[in-house]
Scaffold this active site. Structure first.
Site, PDB file in Angstrom:
ATOM      1  N   LYS A 572       0.860  -1.178   0.000  1.00  0.00           N
ATOM      2  CA  LYS A 572       0.000   0.000   0.000  1.00  0.00           C
ATOM      3  C   LYS A 572       0.902   1.236   0.000  1.00  0.00           C
ATOM      4  CE  LYS A 572      -3.996  -1.967   2.419  1.00  0.00           C
ATOM      5  NZ  LYS A 572      -4.940  -1.793   3.554  1.00  0.00           N
ATOM      6  N   ASP A 665     -16.101  -2.965  10.572  1.00  0.00           N
ATOM      7  CA  ASP A 665     -16.336  -2.966   9.122  1.00  0.00           C
ATOM      8  C   ASP A 665     -16.142  -4.373   8.561  1.00  0.00           C
ATOM      9  OD1 ASP A 665     -16.972  -1.960   6.642  1.00  0.00           O
ATOM     10  OD2 ASP A 665     -14.985  -1.137   6.245  1.00  0.00           O
TER      11      ASP A 665
END
EC number: 2.7.10.1
Length: 903
Positions: A572, A665
């Site tokens: 990332k 989430d």
């Protein structure tokens, strides 16, 4: 605005300020390219369409290889606010060239194209990307490239399809075959046996979408007199023969036979030698022997017991019919039948027309002490008998002696305090004292209770505090034993979880620590240094863009850390120009992940923070996000496999829950899948710590909440607990069993919240086991205190996996509710105007051409279709077949006809 054609025959839309054609010097050559660079002109929508591309009649899937350059948006400074670094690939099918006619609505999107290398000022990085265009059925197609605000130049586009090359497999020849597409992942191809080979059934093989041959069915075999060589059947050489149809090699002519010619089926006997009527053609030819005399020979035993004083006894029995008795003194042995040191003996004075059985017994100097008989039977059917002696151990019970070795000032004192008699080959011994030496040995017992000798004594020391397991193998001839010892302190409340058996390292057997929220650190950089390892950027190499995250691109790459094996990783990145707050927010996820160590939690490899290009490096998950993987493999996995994936997710969530951690989430899009189909929880951007109180909550003052996955109390009061994660896990279960279907379909968030408050719950997906759906409903109980805990969920899923029959009972399924389709009309309430509109509403547009080619062009005809009709038009995947069938059932609104669509 209108479309216009360029010099290469490609069409641009709109005509002004869109794609332009140019020449560029590259490696000393002038190359054409189409380019566009309207990065400072606001929102863009510029199209570049190819000429008409003829399709091979059997090629339903083509590959599009693009070579292009994309300029770095940062190189434009203030003009880059609306700049993009991607563009889109579209396609449109047609039966004829439509010339300059152009409508955007004719095209469907294939992919977003992102570069691996971005070009700066003065350099040019050529990217090569390949995408698949599937489900093609018409005579040709167009490709179109849509610019949405990038600075991009396209240098070449290559369109090709794959074939399985002509080949010979298992002596069967198969022709070159065009690879199939999504709707025909395996294309069956018939073959023919090569010359001089035959097969009972016509050989078949399958051509995959990647142009590879797999799963050959039916085998060709060479005729008698021929053997397989170099994908063909060749004649046996002189002196060799083969008697039958097979793929065995030709054999040398046996002894006492005449040399054969090429391609011989057998070898005739020499004069004076014969085969008996029942002898096979592969047997050697024999001369007559002296009646009543034979020679026996044998091989020494494989295990001599470590001794060299081996002797043999030969015992003879003669049989008339079913009655056998000892041979007696009539039979003569040379040199003897007892205490033989050689491995052969001559036996004579045998009577004709009798069956003799000879038993050879091997003995050594300690045989009289052994409880097991070792023997081998030999018969007189051949002059020479060659057999190995195999011991026949008869051990039914065991004794295990456990002794305590205590420390004494003068000498070690050994106290025997327990002897166990077992009918099995393992034992668990508990309540051992810490810091103590124990001695164990094992003894075998015969069925009569006669004891053998004890094994060597094994010493074992218990540790001071920890639970442990120990495995020890005993020496021959005793079978392998596994001793499981466990020690726990008295009055301890530590318990093993049901997934402890899945742990492999001692660290994972230790009690879980409590998660520390990195946001509690005054300096967030301290948390990063504490929980994440720093990686030097030279040890990380980026290979390919695989996604776009909140802060920048995500790459697949390679980690080459010193002293470690090279590993594939996901990288990332933080886009240049970031603020310090963006940097801290970006690295906070690494501070969270770095605290976790579980096989079902995504593993953090490390971070790059001390250099300009900030990165988070994690393990690479080959199959990507779970929701997309399931959609791509709709109907291809069994309920057992799906429940196994859910078990992994639940184990990861139990680990987080045990650390007093809430995810917030949990959704299939945030579960990653590796090449072994192991599922791992990821994406900790919304996660927060729970308070020490087991009922503690994390309350947020705002921010986005994933409504479809979030528990009602979390939506209403912004309070999150492990119980709200359990609710989300129930939604993940539904996603998995529905192969990536969107929860609550096309309902708005407001409609979802209203429906949940009115006690509506998602219905069972197609073919969902009843036990799994009941667990979903338990996860969705309104009262959070009544929902199961993750440890309960793991335990239940383990039970289901251990008893696969428990998954056979299927939950009730109502297609009108479960597929969430209008029963007779489109989304605006009006009846479906066309078959293609109906197929689009159920996300099955790829079959529009199948219906059209079959002459199904009206909804009235659709309503008359049965399951077999759907198969006949080319719908093969079970999940797709059921979706279309159940949708038709919903259109009919006749649940009594459900059996018509059983698939």
């Amino acid at each position: 605005m209108v479309a216009s054609g360029g010099e290469l025959g490609w069409l641009t839309w709109p005509d002004e300020q869109g794609w332009e054609i140019a020449q560029q010097a590259l490696n000393g050559s002038l190359l054409y390219n189409y380019f566009i660079c309207n990065v400072g002109a606001g929102e863009q929508d510029n199209w570049l369409r190819t000429t008409f591309i003829q399709r091979h009649p059997t090629a339903t899937r083509v590959f599009v290889e693009m070579r292009f350059v994309v300029r770095d948006c940062n190189s434009f400074g203030a003009d880059s606010l609306t700049c993009k670094e991607t563009f889109n690939l579209h396609t449109s099918e047609a039966d004829a060239d439509i010339g300059t006619s152009f409508r955007k609505g004719q095209f469907r999107k294939v992919a977003t194209i992102a570069p691996d290398e971005i070009s700066g000022v003065g350099d040019m990085q050529i990217n090569t990307e390949t995408r698949v265009v599937d489900n093609l059925s018409r005579k040709g197609f167009y490709l179109a490239f849509q610019d949405i605000g990038a600075c991009v130049a396209i240098y070449s586009v290559r369109v090709y399809y794959k074939t399985c090359p002509a080949t010979v497999k298992s002596l069967a020849a198969f022709p070159e075959t065009v690879a199939g597409g999504e709707n025909q992942a395996l294309r069956e191809v018939a073959g023919a046996c090569v010359e001089n080979a035959v097969s009972e059934d016509q050989p078949r093989i399958y051509c995959t979408v990647d142009g590879e041959w797999v799963v050959p069915v039916g085998q060709c075999q060479c005729r008698p007199g021929y053997e397989p060589k170099n994908d063909s059947c060749q004649e046996c050489k002189p002196g060799f023969f083969k008697t039958s149809v097979s793929n065995e090699a030709c054999e040398h002519c046996p002894k006492n036979t005449e040399p054969s010619s090429s391609g011989a089926l057998s070898c005739p006997c020499l004069q004076g030698f014969y085969r008996a009527p029942n002898d096979p053609l592969t047997a050697a030819c024999s001369a007559q022997m002296a009646v009543g005399k034979l020679q026996l020979s044998w091989s020494p035993p494989a295990d001599t017991g470590g001794r060299t004083d081996i002797t043999y006894n030969v015992v003879c029995d003669r049989c008339e019919g079913s009655v056998c008795q000892p041979c007696g003194e009539k039979v003569r042995y040379d040199p003897s039948n007892t205490d033989l040191k050689e491995i052969s003996v001559i036996i004579s004075e045998l009577e004709p027309h009798l069956n003799y059985t000879f038993t050879v017994e091997a003995r050594n100097g300690v045989s009289h002490l052994c409880i097991a008989k070792r023997s081998v039977a030999l018969s007189n059917t051949k002059n020479l008998v060659n057999n190995k002696l195999v011991p026949e151990y008869r051990i039914t019970d065991f004794t295990v002696k456990c002794s305590l070795q205590e420390k004494d000032e003068e000498k070690n004192k050994v106290t025997t305090y327990t002897v166990l008699v077992l009918e099995k080959n393992s034992v668990q011994i508990i309540d051992l004292s810490p810091s103590t030496v124990y001695l164990f040995k094992v003894q075998a017992l015969s069925p009569e209770g006669n004891p053998g000798s004890y094994s060597m004594e094994q010493e074992f020391s218990t540790p001071a505090e920890e639970m442990f397991r120990f495995a020890q193998k005993s020496p021959p001839p005793i079978k392998s034993f596994i001793f499981l010892f466990s020690y726990s302190r008295k009055n301890s409340h530590t318990r093993q979880g049901p997934e402890d058996a899945y742990f492999s390292s001692p660290e994972q057997l230790k009690p879980l620590k409590t998660y520390v929220d990195p946001h509690t650190y005054e300096d967030p950089n301290t948390a990063v240094l504490k929980f994440a390892s720093e990686i030097h950027p030279t040890h990380v190499s980026k290979q390919k863009v695989i996604g776009v995250g909140e802060f920048g691109e995500v790459y697949r790459g390679i980690l080459k850390a010193p002293g470690r094996k090279e590993a594939a990783v996901a990288i990332k990145t933080l886009k240049p120009g970031y603020t310090e707050k963006q940097r801290q927010d970006f690295l906070s996820e690494a501070s969270i992940m770095g605290q976790f160590c579980h096989q079902n939690i995504i593993r953090l490899e490390g971070v790059v923070t001390k250099f300009k290009h900030v990165m988070i490096v994690t393990e690479y998950m080959e199959n990507g996000a779970l929701d997309k993987y399931l959609r791509d493999h709709d109907g291809e996995m069994s309920s057992f496999q799906l429940v196994g994936m859910l078990r992994g997710i639940a184990a990861g969530m139990k680990y987080l829950s045990d650390m007093s951690y809430v995810h917030r989430d949990l959704a299939a899009r945030n579960i990653l899948v590796n090449s072994k189909l192991e599922c791992k929880v990821s994406d900790f951007g919304l996660s927060r710590v729970l308070e020490d109180d087991p009922e503690g909550t994390y309350t947020t003052s705002g921010g986005k909440i994933p409504i479809r996955w979030t528990a009602p109390e979390a939506i209403a009061y912004r309070k999150f607990t492990s119980a709200s994660d359990v609710w989300s896990f129930g939604i993940v279960m539904w996603e998995v069993m529905a192969f990536g279907e969107r929860p609550y379909w096309d309902m708005s968030n407001h409609e979802v919240m209203k429906a949940i408050n009115e006690a509506f719950r998602l219905p069972a997906p197609m073919d969902c086991p009843s036990a799994v759906y009941q667990l979903m409903l338990q996860c969705w109980l309104q009262d959070r205190s009544k929902r199961p805990r993750f440890q309960d969920i793991v335990s239940l899923l383990d039970k289901l996996l251990k008893s696969p029959d428990s998954l056979k009972a299927i939950a009730d399924f109502d297609p009108r509710v479960s597929i969430r389709l209008p029963s007779t009309s489109g989304s605006d309430g009006s009846p479906f105007r066309s078959v293609s509109e109906w197929l689009e509403s159920i996300k099955m547009s790829q079959y529009s051409e199948n219906f059209s080619m079959a002459g199904i062009v009206s909804m009235e005809q659709v309503l008359q279709m049965k399951s077999e009709d759907i198969r006949n038009i080319g719908v093969r995947l079970p999940g797709h077949l059921k979706r279309i069938a159940y949708s038709i059932l919903g259109l009919k609104d006749q649940t009594s006809t459900l059996s018509v669509f059983a698939v």
